[in-house]
Design a protein around this motif. Structure first.
Motif, PDB file in Angstrom:
ATOM      1  N   ARG A 119       0.844  -1.197   0.000  1.00  0.00           N
ATOM      2  CA  ARG A 119       0.000   0.000   0.000  1.00  0.00           C
ATOM      3  C   ARG A 119       0.871   1.237   0.000  1.00  0.00           C
ATOM      4  O   ARG A 119       2.076   1.169   0.276  1.00  0.00           O
ATOM      5  CB  ARG A 119      -0.931   0.040   1.219  1.00  0.00           C
ATOM      6  N   TYR A 120       0.246   2.369  -0.333  1.00  0.00           N
ATOM      7  CA  TYR A 120       0.880   3.679  -0.218  1.00  0.00           C
ATOM      8  C   TYR A 120       0.142   4.482   0.847  1.00  0.00           C
ATOM      9  O   TYR A 120      -1.047   4.264   1.105  1.00  0.00           O
ATOM     10  CB  TYR A 120       0.823   4.443  -1.548  1.00  0.00           C
ATOM     11  N   ALA A 121       0.861   5.414   1.450  1.00  0.00           N
ATOM     12  CA  ALA A 121       0.269   6.281   2.465  1.00  0.00           C
ATOM     13  C   ALA A 121       1.037   7.589   2.490  1.00  0.00           C
ATOM     14  O   ALA A 121       2.089   7.733   1.862  1.00  0.00           O
ATOM     15  CB  ALA A 121       0.297   5.609   3.832  1.00  0.00           C
ATOM     16  N   ALA A 122       0.520   8.554   3.221  1.00  0.00           N
ATOM     17  CA  ALA A 122       1.208   9.833   3.417  1.00  0.00           C
ATOM     18  C   ALA A 122       1.055  10.214   4.887  1.00  0.00           C
ATOM     19  O   ALA A 122      -0.063  10.210   5.424  1.00  0.00           O
ATOM     20  CB  ALA A 122       0.632  10.910   2.507  1.00  0.00           C
ATOM     21  N   PHE A 123       2.176  10.526   5.526  1.00  0.00           N
ATOM     22  CA  PHE A 123       2.183  10.784   6.958  1.00  0.00           C
ATOM     23  C   PHE A 123       2.669  12.196   7.278  1.00  0.00           C
ATOM     24  O   PHE A 123       3.412  12.805   6.498  1.00  0.00           O
ATOM     25  CB  PHE A 123       3.081   9.764   7.673  1.00  0.00           C
ATOM     26  N   ASP A 124       2.270  12.666   8.433  1.00  0.00           N
ATOM     27  CA  ASP A 124       2.701  13.959   8.954  1.00  0.00           C
ATOM     28  C   ASP A 124       4.040  13.760   9.660  1.00  0.00           C
ATOM     29  O   ASP A 124       4.130  12.979  10.610  1.00  0.00           O
ATOM     30  CB  ASP A 124       1.639  14.475   9.935  1.00  0.00           C
ATOM     31  N   SER A 125       5.070  14.460   9.201  1.00  0.00           N
ATOM     32  CA  SER A 125       6.408  14.269   9.776  1.00  0.00           C
ATOM     33  C   SER A 125       6.476  14.699  11.237  1.00  0.00           C
ATOM     34  O   SER A 125       7.361  14.252  11.973  1.00  0.00           O
ATOM     35  CB  SER A 125       7.454  15.038   8.952  1.00  0.00           C
ATOM     36  N   GLU A 126       5.560  15.577  11.659  1.00  0.00           N
ATOM     37  CA  GLU A 126       5.532  15.947  13.072  1.00  0.00           C
ATOM     38  C   GLU A 126       4.982  14.796  13.906  1.00  0.00           C
ATOM     39  O   GLU A 126       5.479  14.510  14.998  1.00  0.00           O
ATOM     40  CB  GLU A 126       4.690  17.210  13.261  1.00  0.00           C
ATOM     41  N   ASP A 149      -3.593   8.872   7.615  1.00  0.00           N
ATOM     42  CA  ASP A 149      -3.119   8.729   6.238  1.00  0.00           C
ATOM     43  C   ASP A 149      -3.691   9.874   5.411  1.00  0.00           C
ATOM     44  O   ASP A 149      -4.898   9.969   5.212  1.00  0.00           O
ATOM     45  CB  ASP A 149      -3.563   7.388   5.675  1.00  0.00           C
ATOM     46  N   TYR A 150      -2.803  10.751   4.907  1.00  0.00           N
ATOM     47  CA  TYR A 150      -3.221  11.922   4.143  1.00  0.00           C
ATOM     48  C   TYR A 150      -3.263  11.674   2.637  1.00  0.00           C
ATOM     49  O   TYR A 150      -3.536  12.594   1.865  1.00  0.00           O
ATOM     50  CB  TYR A 150      -2.265  13.091   4.417  1.00  0.00           C
ATOM     51  N   SER A 151      -2.993  10.449   2.198  1.00  0.00           N
ATOM     52  CA  SER A 151      -2.872  10.191   0.765  1.00  0.00           C
ATOM     53  C   SER A 151      -4.214  10.140   0.041  1.00  0.00           C
ATOM     54  O   SER A 151      -4.250  10.131  -1.189  1.00  0.00           O
ATOM     55  CB  SER A 151      -2.131   8.870   0.529  1.00  0.00           C
ATOM     56  N   LYS A 152      -5.321  10.092   0.766  1.00  0.00           N
ATOM     57  CA  LYS A 152      -6.636   9.992   0.148  1.00  0.00           C
ATOM     58  C   LYS A 152      -7.197  11.350  -0.272  1.00  0.00           C
ATOM     59  O   LYS A 152      -8.291  11.434  -0.822  1.00  0.00           O
ATOM     60  CB  LYS A 152      -7.618   9.319   1.118  1.00  0.00           C
ATOM     61  N   GLN A 153      -6.460  12.404  -0.014  1.00  0.00           N
ATOM     62  CA  GLN A 153      -6.910  13.740  -0.363  1.00  0.00           C
ATOM     63  C   GLN A 153      -5.745  14.529  -0.935  1.00  0.00           C
ATOM     64  O   GLN A 153      -4.581  14.194  -0.667  1.00  0.00           O
ATOM     65  CB  GLN A 153      -7.448  14.455   0.886  1.00  0.00           C
TER      66      GLN A 153
END
Length: 209
Positions: A119-126, A149-153
């Motif tokens: 899967r792919y995802a996007a995370f907040d580095s903080e 997961d911020y990758s859906k937007q």
């Protein structure tokens, strides 16, 4: 259990329609008008079909607004096991243009043999306390399942700014790994235009001996 994470950095040199009318010119005027109407209708339908096929490509231009870390680092670990899953961070991006962009997709183009995208995802580095370059799935130091997961937007990136949200890929080891991933493709919009841009993202795994 403590997991040893190994990374290495290597410096590199710094992604007409033509309609024939002769065949029906000998017909009656009424027949010619009917045939002409059908011909124009068919040509119009063909043009619409061609437009629908080619417009996505026209809107997918090669972009140059994004920049990643310089230096050409490769991230790797030599304690992987078949069936195990690992998280790798894709490049943290900076918007080098004068206009805001919205990131809408990130993909690894050349995953090496022996690895499969889970899967792919996007995370907040903080939230992840910095960019988590590499972690085995389930490691308590990187509880990915608990992160948003911020990758859906779309992810907005302002001009001249580095994004605090970064993309990651979760891969599963399916066998001995041959080679390394080297290129990631990012898709983004800028105004009403859509672009893709390829950037270096080097990582791999080796089976534990």
């Amino acid at each position: 259990m403590t997991t040893t994470v190994a990374t290495a950095i290597r410096r590199t040199g710094s992604w007409s329609f033509t309609t024939g009318f002769a065949a029906f010119m000998h017909k009656s005027p009424r027949a010619r008008r009917a045939r002409s109407t059908r011909t124009r209708g068919a040509a119009l339908l063909a043009l619409v079909a061609l437009s629908s096929c080619t417009s996505p490509q026209e809107n997918h231009s090669q972009g140059d607004a994004l920049a990643g870390p310089s230096g050409g680092a490769i991230v790797w670990n030599d304690h992987a096991k078949i069936g195990q899953s690992w998280w790798f961070a894709l490049p943290k991006l900076r918007n080098e243009s004068d206009s805001p962009v919205e990131l809408i997709d990130a993909r690894v183009l050349d995953l090496p043999k022996g690895l499969k995208v889970n899967r792919y995802a996007a995370f907040d580095s903080e939230e992840t306390r910095g960019v988590a370059l590499i972690f085995p799935d389930g490691d308590p130091q990187f509880p990915a399942a608990t992160y948003k997961d911020y990758s859906k937007q779309p992810i907005k990136l302002d001009p001249g700014k580095e994004n605090y949200i970064y993309h990651s890929v979760k891969v599963t080891v399916t066998g001995p790994v041959s080679g390394e991933a080297s290129t990631c493709r990012f898709t983004y919009t800028q105004g009403s235009d859509r672009f893709t841009q390829d950037l270096p993202c080097r990582f791999t795994l080796s089976l534990e001996k």
